[in-house]
Design a protein around this motif. Structure first.
Motif, mmCIF file in Angstrom:
data_model
loop_
_atom_site.group_PDB
_atom_site.id
_atom_site.type_symbol
_atom_site.label_atom_id
_atom_site.label_comp_id
_atom_site.label_asym_id
_atom_site.label_seq_id
_atom_site.Cartn_x
_atom_site.Cartn_y
_atom_site.Cartn_z
ATOM 1 N N THR A 1 1.034 -0.745 -0.587
ATOM 2 C CA THR A 1 -0.078 -0.204 -0.130
ATOM 3 C C THR A 1 0.708 0.868 -0.239
ATOM 4 O O THR A 1 0.373 2.084 -0.889
ATOM 5 C CB THR A 1 -0.791 0.270 1.694
ATOM 6 N N ALA A 2 1.648 1.200 0.991
ATOM 7 C CA ALA A 2 3.398 2.164 0.706
ATOM 8 C C ALA A 2 3.359 2.276 -0.061
ATOM 9 O O ALA A 2 3.429 3.928 -1.452
ATOM 10 C CB ALA A 2 3.994 2.019 1.530
ATOM 11 N N GLU A 3 3.666 1.550 -1.139
ATOM 12 C CA GLU A 3 4.465 1.892 -2.341
ATOM 13 C C GLU A 3 3.166 2.482 -3.424
ATOM 14 O O GLU A 3 3.762 3.109 -4.116
ATOM 15 C CB GLU A 3 5.248 0.150 -3.045
ATOM 16 N N HIS A 4 1.942 1.531 -3.485
ATOM 17 C CA HIS A 4 0.927 2.519 -4.749
ATOM 18 C C HIS A 4 1.054 3.581 -4.145
ATOM 19 O O HIS A 4 0.617 4.131 -5.189
ATOM 20 C CB HIS A 4 0.025 1.808 -4.131
ATOM 21 N N ALA A 5 1.185 4.137 -2.697
ATOM 22 C CA ALA A 5 1.080 5.904 -2.434
ATOM 23 C C ALA A 5 1.845 6.160 -3.440
ATOM 24 O O ALA A 5 1.542 7.857 -3.585
ATOM 25 C CB ALA A 5 1.037 5.716 -0.659
ATOM 26 N N ILE A 6 2.855 6.100 -3.011
ATOM 27 C CA ILE A 6 4.190 7.251 -3.549
ATOM 28 C C ILE A 6 3.657 6.945 -5.211
ATOM 29 O O ILE A 6 4.346 7.308 -5.888
ATOM 30 C CB ILE A 6 5.488 5.863 -3.429
ATOM 31 N N ALA A 7 3.907 5.693 -5.178
ATOM 32 C CA ALA A 7 3.315 5.344 -7.789
ATOM 33 C C ALA A 7 1.965 6.542 -8.079
ATOM 34 O O ALA A 7 2.476 7.360 -8.603
ATOM 35 C CB ALA A 7 3.073 3.889 -7.793
ATOM 36 N N MET A 8 1.510 6.680 -6.856
ATOM 37 C CA MET A 8 0.385 7.900 -7.268
ATOM 38 C C MET A 8 0.924 8.801 -7.673
ATOM 39 O O MET A 8 0.358 10.048 -7.927
ATOM 40 C CB MET A 8 -1.231 7.379 -6.263
ATOM 41 N N LEU A 9 1.274 9.419 -5.901
ATOM 42 C CA LEU A 9 2.219 10.484 -6.285
ATOM 43 C C LEU A 9 3.209 10.747 -6.843
ATOM 44 O O LEU A 9 2.846 11.883 -7.669
ATOM 45 C CB LEU A 9 3.653 10.617 -4.765
ATOM 46 N N PHE A 10 3.994 10.115 -7.798
ATOM 47 C CA PHE A 10 4.796 10.146 -9.342
ATOM 48 C C PHE A 10 3.511 10.813 -9.944
ATOM 49 O O PHE A 10 4.080 11.428 -10.728
ATOM 50 C CB PHE A 10 5.195 9.018 -9.607
ATOM 51 N N GLN B 1 1.786 13.351 -14.410
ATOM 52 C CA GLN B 1 0.578 13.499 -15.414
ATOM 53 C C GLN B 1 0.941 12.278 -16.234
ATOM 54 O O GLN B 1 0.215 11.741 -17.323
ATOM 55 C CB GLN B 1 -0.152 14.601 -15.695
ATOM 56 N N ILE B 2 1.449 11.016 -15.371
ATOM 57 C CA ILE B 2 1.838 10.177 -16.461
ATOM 58 C C ILE B 2 0.979 9.274 -17.195
ATOM 59 O O ILE B 2 0.606 8.573 -18.319
ATOM 60 C CB ILE B 2 2.582 9.321 -15.525
ATOM 61 N N PRO B 3 -0.576 9.010 -16.301
ATOM 62 C CA PRO B 3 -2.016 7.948 -17.046
ATOM 63 C C PRO B 3 -1.819 9.533 -18.514
ATOM 64 O O PRO B 3 -2.014 8.137 -19.551
ATOM 65 C CB PRO B 3 -2.875 8.135 -16.172
#
Length: 524
Positions: A101-110, A115-117
């Motif tokens: 979950t922590a990794e996903h939060a950081i991924a979402m922050l990046f 605006q990668i998607p």
């Protein structure tokens, strides 16, 4: 053999763990509420994820249920109060998916910062929109972490690795802990005012519902990035859309929504908005971890009484469980006796642990003593519900610890204060059996039994003979007869263990003896 129902999809490793431990298990997923209510009475344990919602009606039909295991962190899909009232332990698995979950939060922050998607989508559609996407650099920016528990601390650790500044709000975060993990502890409004990006890692409770609201979004710096990989309902989604439309919030990334599945939403299509379908814990590693962890915890409880990561009752390790069992039994008996001998409401209860017992985990003992105390007025009370019920009734509980014990290696003393008086009972374990060593200030040595008669009397000749006569005439057999007194000719206390129940007429006949002040029955 205990029997468990797995009601939501989870790794088959859970089934393997249950079977290896000797627990019978059924996997029936996708049940409607009515279907679950029809079969839940067959099971000792219920393992769920987020789809199944054990509410008051379901728990009310779960006549054999002892434990609900949530494979994951959030337990807002479980009616904790109803489970507590029924004595059902509710467990979660706070560590199994924390890193994921922590990794996903950081991924979402990046993803939000760059605006990668959207850039990926347009590029794959044949465009080359390089000039449309000037992202935000995270280096040296201030990240505000709301909720700095296990996952929040992992996110902070990773953000610090990116050379971000991290500020945190959490009412349970100490200054010492904040320093240890390298964050600055701040008040909530301060966090909203100072942060360049905010990430949420708090449970959904009444005090955190819409913690990100219109007013607080208005406090933030223009260009804020918001990430929520915790629980839906923490963000006022309508206010967030308005802030995105106005350009005040530059980007927001939500993995959770107030209503799920969120197949349609006003935020969808809003510039700067990114959504994922509750993927925070969705990695192969996390799915297996939480399945194994919930199965191990539930099996431990059902087979040994060990309690791990419980939401509504104190934890007991597998190593502690066998050592604590006789002391839990003693605490329950002492509390039950006290509850039956009191004839007015308790204002406060003090439990004192003396001697070697102070080295044990005494939380379950206090819960057992409270449950015993309240049993006389509330027959359905249990170790899980007792602390809550005592608090609701304004009964103050205090615990104290004394390293040395008199007359035994370890003692438990329960002192109860009412509006008019104070009573105490003291017990110990002797050769594996619970014993009473002091009752209302009078030293004695008495065993517990299912049916007892308590007598407070004047220490004068003839009392024992008269009691024996009354019980003989009532054809009530005496098992044990324990006496104690403070001083010769003063007040004495008598505990008589008898076979079978004692009638009202027998109690009245004992009360009529000249030396007798008080007579009570105690049933364990």
């Amino acid at each position: 053999m205990p029997k468990v129902l797995i009601a939501d999809k989870m790794s088959n490793r859970a089934v393997e763990v249950f079977k290896a431990r000797g627990v019978d298990v059924d996997v029936i997923t996708g049940l409607s509420k009515d279907e679950l209510m029809k079969i839940i009475g067959e099971y000792d344990g219920l393992a769920v994820r987020s789809s199944t919602r054990p509410d008051a009606e379901i728990i009310g039909q779960a006549t054999n249920l002892k434990v609900i295991g949530r494979a994951g962190i959030g337990v807002d899909n479980v009616d904790i109060k109803s489970a507590t009232d029924r004595g059902v332990v509710v467990m979660n698995t706070p560590f199994g998916n924390a890193i994921t979950t922590a990794e996903h939060a950081i991924a979402m922050l990046f993803a939000a910062a760059r605006q990668i998607p959207k850039a990926s989508e347009r590029t794959q559609n044949g465009e080359w929109p390089k000039s449309d996407y000037k992202g935000t650099e995270l280096f040296n920016k201030t990240l505000g972490v709301i909720g700095c528990g296990n996952i929040g601390a992992l996110v902070a650790e990773r953000a610090l690795g990116l050379k971000m500044k991290v500020i945190a709000f959490d009412p349970y975060l100490t200054e010492e802990r904040a320093r240890k993990i390298g964050v600055e502890k701040v008040e909530l409004d301060t966090l909203f005012q100072r942060a360049d990006a905010i990430t949420l890692h708090t449970p959904l409770v009444e005090s955190t519902k819409n913690i990100v609201n219109r007013e607080r979004l208005g406090m933030t710096r223009k260009g804020l990035i918001l990430v929520n990989c915790a629980r839906g309902g923490l963000v006022d989604e309508e206010a967030l859309k308005d802030a995105l439309d106005a350009g005040h919030v530059s980007a927001a990334a939500l993995d959770v929504f107030s209503i799920e599945p969120a197949k349609e939403h006003a935020l969808f299509g809003t510039p700067g908005f990114i959504a994922t379908p509750h993927l925070g814990a969705s990695t192969n590693e996390a799915q297996e971890n939480v399945a194994v962890q919930v199965a191990e915890q539930m099996a431990d409880y059902l087979l040994t009484g060990a309690i791990s990561n419980a939401i509504n009752t104190p934890s007991i390790t597998a190593e502690e469980a066998p050592r604590l069992k006789p002391w839990v039994d003693l605490a329950d008996k002492l509390g039950t006796m006290m509850g039956q001998l009191l004839h007015e409401p308790a204002k406060s209860i003090q439990i004192t642990y003396k001697g070697g017992i102070t080295q044990l985990n005494t939380n379950p003992l206090s819960a057992a003593a409270l449950a015993g105390m309240l049993k006389a007025a509330m027959p359905d009370v249990n170790m899980v519900s007792a602390p809550v019920l005592a608090k609701e009734r304004g009964i103050e509980l205090t615990e104290s610890y004394v390293n040395e014990a008199e007359r035994a290696d370890s003692l438990i003393r329960i002192t109860v204060e009412t509006a008019v008086r104070k009573f105490a009972i003291v017990g110990t374990i002797y050769r594996g059996e619970p014993r009473i060593v002091r009752l209302f200030g009078v030293p004695m040595d008495a065993a517990f039994s299912p049916s007892m008669i308590y007598v407070r009397n004047d220490d004068k000749p003839g009392f024992i003979g008269e009691v024996g006569r009354v019980l003989g005439e009532a054809k009530t057999n005496i098992a044990t007869f324990s006496l104690g007194r403070k001083k010769e000719g003063g007040e004495a206390v008598c505990l008589i263990s008898v076979d079978g129940m004692v009638s009202d007429a027998t109690v009245a006949a004992i009360q009529a003896i000249d030396q007798v002040k008080i007579v009570d029955r105690v049933t364990l």
